[in-house]
Design a protein around this motif. Structure first.
Motif, PDB file in Angstrom:
ATOM      1  N   SER A 193      10.468-103.935  59.960  1.00  0.00           N
ATOM      2  CA  SER A 193      10.404-102.691  60.721  1.00  0.00           C
ATOM      3  C   SER A 193       9.435-101.732  60.045  1.00  0.00           C
ATOM      4  O   SER A 193       9.504-101.514  58.833  1.00  0.00           O
ATOM      5  N   HIS A 194       8.536-101.143  60.841  1.00  0.00           N
ATOM      6  CA  HIS A 194       7.566-100.192  60.302  1.00  0.00           C
ATOM      7  C   HIS A 194       7.335 -99.085  61.321  1.00  0.00           C
ATOM      8  O   HIS A 194       7.219 -99.355  62.519  1.00  0.00           O
ATOM      9  N   VAL A 195       7.283 -97.852  60.839  1.00  0.00           N
ATOM     10  CA  VAL A 195       6.934 -96.729  61.698  1.00  0.00           C
ATOM     11  C   VAL A 195       5.419 -96.691  61.832  1.00  0.00           C
ATOM     12  O   VAL A 195       4.691 -96.787  60.831  1.00  0.00           O
ATOM     13  N   ILE A 196       4.927 -96.589  63.063  1.00  0.00           N
ATOM     14  CA  ILE A 196       3.487 -96.554  63.307  1.00  0.00           C
ATOM     15  C   ILE A 196       3.108 -95.248  63.992  1.00  0.00           C
ATOM     16  O   ILE A 196       3.939 -94.618  64.657  1.00  0.00           O
ATOM     17  N   ASP A 197       1.873 -94.848  63.815  1.00  0.00           N
ATOM     18  CA  ASP A 197       1.347 -93.624  64.402  1.00  0.00           C
ATOM     19  C   ASP A 197       0.631 -93.931  65.713  1.00  0.00           C
ATOM     20  O   ASP A 197       0.292 -95.079  66.014  1.00  0.00           O
ATOM     21  N   GLY A 198       0.377 -92.878  66.462  1.00  0.00           N
ATOM     22  CA  GLY A 198      -0.421 -93.013  67.667  1.00  0.00           C
ATOM     23  C   GLY A 198       0.403 -93.246  68.918  1.00  0.00           C
ATOM     24  O   GLY A 198       1.642 -93.245  68.889  1.00  0.00           O
ATOM     25  N   GLN A 199      -0.293 -93.429  70.019  1.00  0.00           N
ATOM     26  CA  GLN A 199       0.328 -93.675  71.306  1.00  0.00           C
ATOM     27  C   GLN A 199       0.315 -95.170  71.592  1.00  0.00           C
ATOM     28  O   GLN A 199      -0.740 -95.798  71.607  1.00  0.00           O
ATOM     29  N   HIS A 200       1.480 -95.743  71.809  1.00  0.00           N
ATOM     30  CA  HIS A 200       1.572 -97.174  72.071  1.00  0.00           C
ATOM     31  C   HIS A 200       2.636 -97.418  73.139  1.00  0.00           C
ATOM     32  O   HIS A 200       3.606 -96.674  73.256  1.00  0.00           O
ATOM     33  N   GLU A 201       2.451 -98.459  73.886  1.00  0.00           N
ATOM     34  CA  GLU A 201       3.442 -98.845  74.876  1.00  0.00           C
ATOM     35  C   GLU A 201       4.712 -99.310  74.166  1.00  0.00           C
ATOM     36  O   GLU A 201       4.656 -99.961  73.120  1.00  0.00           O
ATOM     37  N   THR A 202       5.856 -98.944  74.716  1.00  0.00           N
ATOM     38  CA  THR A 202       7.140 -99.319  74.106  1.00  0.00           C
ATOM     39  C   THR A 202       7.930-100.218  75.044  1.00  0.00           C
ATOM     40  O   THR A 202       7.783-100.166  76.266  1.00  0.00           O
ATOM     41  N   ALA A 203       8.797-101.034  74.433  1.00  0.00           N
ATOM     42  CA  ALA A 203       9.724-101.839  75.230  1.00  0.00           C
ATOM     43  C   ALA A 203      10.912-101.001  75.665  1.00  0.00           C
ATOM     44  O   ALA A 203      11.531-101.268  76.708  1.00  0.00           O
ATOM     45  N   ALA A 204      11.251 -99.987  74.858  1.00  0.00           N
ATOM     46  CA  ALA A 204      12.406 -99.144  75.152  1.00  0.00           C
ATOM     47  C   ALA A 204      12.313 -97.857  74.339  1.00  0.00           C
ATOM     48  O   ALA A 204      11.610 -97.799  73.319  1.00  0.00           O
ATOM     49  N   ASP A 205      13.046 -96.843  74.805  1.00  0.00           N
ATOM     50  CA  ASP A 205      13.060 -95.550  74.124  1.00  0.00           C
ATOM     51  C   ASP A 205      14.467 -94.980  74.142  1.00  0.00           C
ATOM     52  O   ASP A 205      15.235 -95.216  75.087  1.00  0.00           O
ATOM     53  N   LEU A 206      14.777 -94.227  73.086  1.00  0.00           N
ATOM     54  CA  LEU A 206      16.044 -93.512  72.995  1.00  0.00           C
ATOM     55  C   LEU A 206      15.778 -92.025  72.835  1.00  0.00           C
ATOM     56  O   LEU A 206      14.911 -91.631  72.033  1.00  0.00           O
ATOM     57  N   HIS A 207      16.511 -91.209  73.578  1.00  0.00           N
ATOM     58  CA  HIS A 207      16.347 -89.756  73.540  1.00  0.00           C
ATOM     59  C   HIS A 207      17.696 -89.099  73.283  1.00  0.00           C
ATOM     60  O   HIS A 207      18.713 -89.492  73.875  1.00  0.00           O
ATOM     61  N   GLY A 208      17.710 -88.094  72.419  1.00  0.00           N
ATOM     62  CA  GLY A 208      18.933 -87.342  72.178  1.00  0.00           C
ATOM     63  C   GLY A 208      18.735 -86.375  71.030  1.00  0.00           C
ATOM     64  O   GLY A 208      17.644 -86.276  70.459  1.00  0.00           O
ATOM     65  N   SER A 209      19.783 -85.664  70.685  1.00  0.00           N
ATOM     66  CA  SER A 209      19.703 -84.780  69.518  1.00  0.00           C
ATOM     67  C   SER A 209      19.498 -85.625  68.266  1.00  0.00           C
ATOM     68  O   SER A 209      19.843 -86.814  68.228  1.00  0.00           O
TER      69      SER A 209
END
Length: 249
Positions: free
Chosen positions: A197-213
């Motif tokens: 697992s690595h955090v990457i910069d920039g705009q990339h297409e995602t398979a899924a996203d999570l949103h919340g506080s």
């Protein structure tokens, strides 16, 4: 991207979250009540665990650089037998060891095969998260759950990715990118591959996203809240795979 709090601020946050745990326990009429998020533990067990954790990491920091975990000396029998007093003393033992060492001293950690430093500063950062998540556990058991403070949760998400994901080895599923988006304005794009697992910069297409506080994101990553406590987009199975990896049991 939010910066990790300064070392002295981390020490203050360890104290604050540990005190929050003890405050919830002090307000409970029954120390044998089960902890819903740690069902094998009672509130008493939770406090004993925090005592052990604080004394262990104090010993690790004092020992300095080592390839082996520290040997922890038994607690002084002359100390108060009161559970919360012993917990407060263990917290102060940890804080004193960290403050005496400063942020840059090397020491044994269990995340040595990750990209996270094996230093007293990294221990302080991790102990903020340890105390914060267990404070939530105590609050949940006492019937008074509260959000993790944003300053703790925002850094905690990055710390979780670095330490928990960073020591989990190869991603065991098809490669994927997942976005984690905190309502406070921070986001992490996590690239999951055979190299981990690595955090990457920039705009990339995602398979899924999570949103919340930030609090809900952190607590969901730690297995304290269910996936449906967050707003999800994209492939649900990929998100379930993320939350079951690494195996938190």
């Amino acid at each position: 991207m939010t910066q990790t709090p300064a070392f002295e601020d981390l020490l203050a946050l360890v104290q604050d979250r540990s005190a929050a745990l003890r405050s919830s326990v002090a307000g409970s009429p029954d120390l044998d009540v089960r902890v819903p998020s740690c069902p094998d533990w009672s509130l008493r067990d939770l406090v004993e665990h925090l005592i052990e954790v604080h004394r262990f990491w104090a010993a690790a920091v004092v020992a300095g650089p080592s390839e082996k975990p520290p040997t922890v000396t038994p607690a002084d029998d002359t100390l108060s037998a009161d559970l919360l007093a012993r917990s407060a003393a263990a917290t102060e033992e940890l804080i004193a060891a960290l403050r005496a060492a400063g942020p840059a001293v090397g020491c044994w950690t269990w995340w040595g095969n990750s990209d996270v430093p094996t230093t007293s500063g990294a221990v302080a950062r991790h102990q903020v998260q340890e105390a914060a998540v267990h404070a939530f556990d105590a609050q949940l058991a006492a019937g008074t759950p509260r959000p993790v403070p944003a300053v703790v949760a925002l850094d905690g998400i990055a710390e979780f990715i670095g330490v928990s994901h960073g020591t989990a080895g190869p991603w065991p599923h098809e490669p994927a990118r997942i976005g984690l988006h905190a309502a406070e304005g921070e986001s992490w794009l996590v690239n999951l591959t055979a190299s981990g697992s690595h955090v990457i910069d920039g705009q990339h297409e995602t398979a899924a996203d999570l949103h919340g506080s930030a609090s809900n994101l952190l607590l969901t990553l730690h297995g304290r809240l269910p996936l449906d406590s967050l707003r999800s987009e994209g492939d649900h199975a990929t998100l379930e795979n993320l939350l079951s990896w690494p195996d938190l049991d």
